[in-house]
Design a protein around this motif. Structure first.
Motif, PDB file in Angstrom:
ATOM      1  N   LYS A 152      45.285  36.405 -58.639  1.00 41.58           N
ATOM      2  CA  LYS A 152      44.677  35.475 -57.676  1.00 41.58           C
ATOM      3  C   LYS A 152      45.483  35.446 -56.383  1.00 41.58           C
ATOM      4  CE  LYS A 152      43.020  32.506 -61.334  1.00 41.58           C
ATOM      5  NZ  LYS A 152      43.348  31.283 -62.068  1.00 41.58           N
ATOM      6  N   ILE A 203      44.433  38.467 -54.245  1.00 44.30           N
ATOM      7  CA  ILE A 203      43.146  38.403 -53.535  1.00 44.30           C
ATOM      8  C   ILE A 203      43.170  37.355 -52.422  1.00 44.30           C
ATOM      9  CG2 ILE A 203      41.796  39.378 -55.429  1.00 44.30           C
ATOM     10  CD1 ILE A 203      40.593  36.529 -55.773  1.00 44.30           C
ATOM     11  N   ARG A 204      43.965  36.292 -52.605  1.00 40.61           N
ATOM     12  CA  ARG A 204      44.111  35.300 -51.528  1.00 40.61           C
ATOM     13  C   ARG A 204      44.871  35.899 -50.346  1.00 40.61           C
ATOM     14  NH1 ARG A 204      45.705  31.850 -55.534  1.00 40.61           N
ATOM     15  NH2 ARG A 204      47.859  32.080 -54.850  1.00 40.61           N
ATOM     16  N   GLU A 247      38.832  37.700 -51.332  1.00 39.04           N
ATOM     17  CA  GLU A 247      37.984  36.728 -52.021  1.00 39.04           C
ATOM     18  C   GLU A 247      36.515  36.877 -51.611  1.00 39.04           C
ATOM     19  OE1 GLU A 247      40.557  32.837 -52.749  1.00 39.04           O
ATOM     20  OE2 GLU A 247      40.653  33.493 -50.667  1.00 39.04           O
ATOM     21  N   HIS A 248      35.630  36.452 -52.502  1.00 38.19           N
ATOM     22  CA  HIS A 248      34.193  36.494 -52.229  1.00 38.19           C
ATOM     23  C   HIS A 248      33.510  35.442 -53.096  1.00 38.19           C
ATOM     24  CE1 HIS A 248      30.043  38.016 -52.049  1.00 38.19           C
ATOM     25  NE2 HIS A 248      30.415  38.457 -50.862  1.00 38.19           N
TER      26      HIS A 248
END
Length: 169
Positions: A24, A27-28, A33-34
């Protein structure tokens, strides 16, 4: 943030066995992110030191990206490219930007690993992986069907892939 700092953070997560939180974090911090992303879950590790991630879920529904527990034992550039590959699949399976054909999805995702058009913040792969993933892109291009509309649509990108592979040491 440089990759050395990223590795320090990831190692702290690894020491606490917080692998999903580490993913996480990636992706941050790399803007991957999506809204169609449902989260991370674990998958089995490959026995041959290979690395496999998958975006799972019905097309048009939220996707879960499955990662092995040993994900962060691999080179950070490879990990980032593989996570970006799956996060592109998350976007492709979103009802608002659906890419239905599997060969097209895979070609786009491998192309992204080579050229970083959607995710320019992702680092470049080593020549070894450029050749490997370039070969995968060409394999999915071939599966689109000789002379098909899809092949015509991606003919220029195919040339770019071939050219990139040809200049690798």
């Amino acid at each position: 943030m440089n990759l050395e700092q990223v590795n320090l953070h990831l190692n702290a997560y690894k020491e606490s066995n917080q692998i999903l939180d580490a993913a996480k974090y990636l992706i941050r911090n790399f803007d991957l992110e999506h809204e169609n992303f449902a989260g991370f879950a674990f998958r089995d590790e490959l026995k041959n030191d290979g690395l496999l991630l998958t975006a799972e879920g019905e097309i048009g529904e939220k996707q879960i990206v499955k990662i092995p527990r040993n994900l962060f034992d691999f080179d950070i550039k490879l990990v980032l490219n593989m996570v970006a590959h799956e996060m592109l699949h998350v976007r492709q399976k979103d009802p608002n930007s659906l890419v239905e054909d599997k060969n097209e999805r895979e070609f786009q995702a491998y192309y992204e690993m080579l050229f970083h058009k959607v995710f320019p913040q992702i680092p470049e792969l080593s020549p070894f992986y450029i050749k490997q993933f370039g070969g995968k892109a060409l394999e999915y291009y071939k599966r689109m069907g000789e002379g098909s509309e899809l092949q015509q649509k991606y003919a220029e990108q195919k040339k770019e892939v071939e050219e990139l592979i040809s200049v690798q040491p």
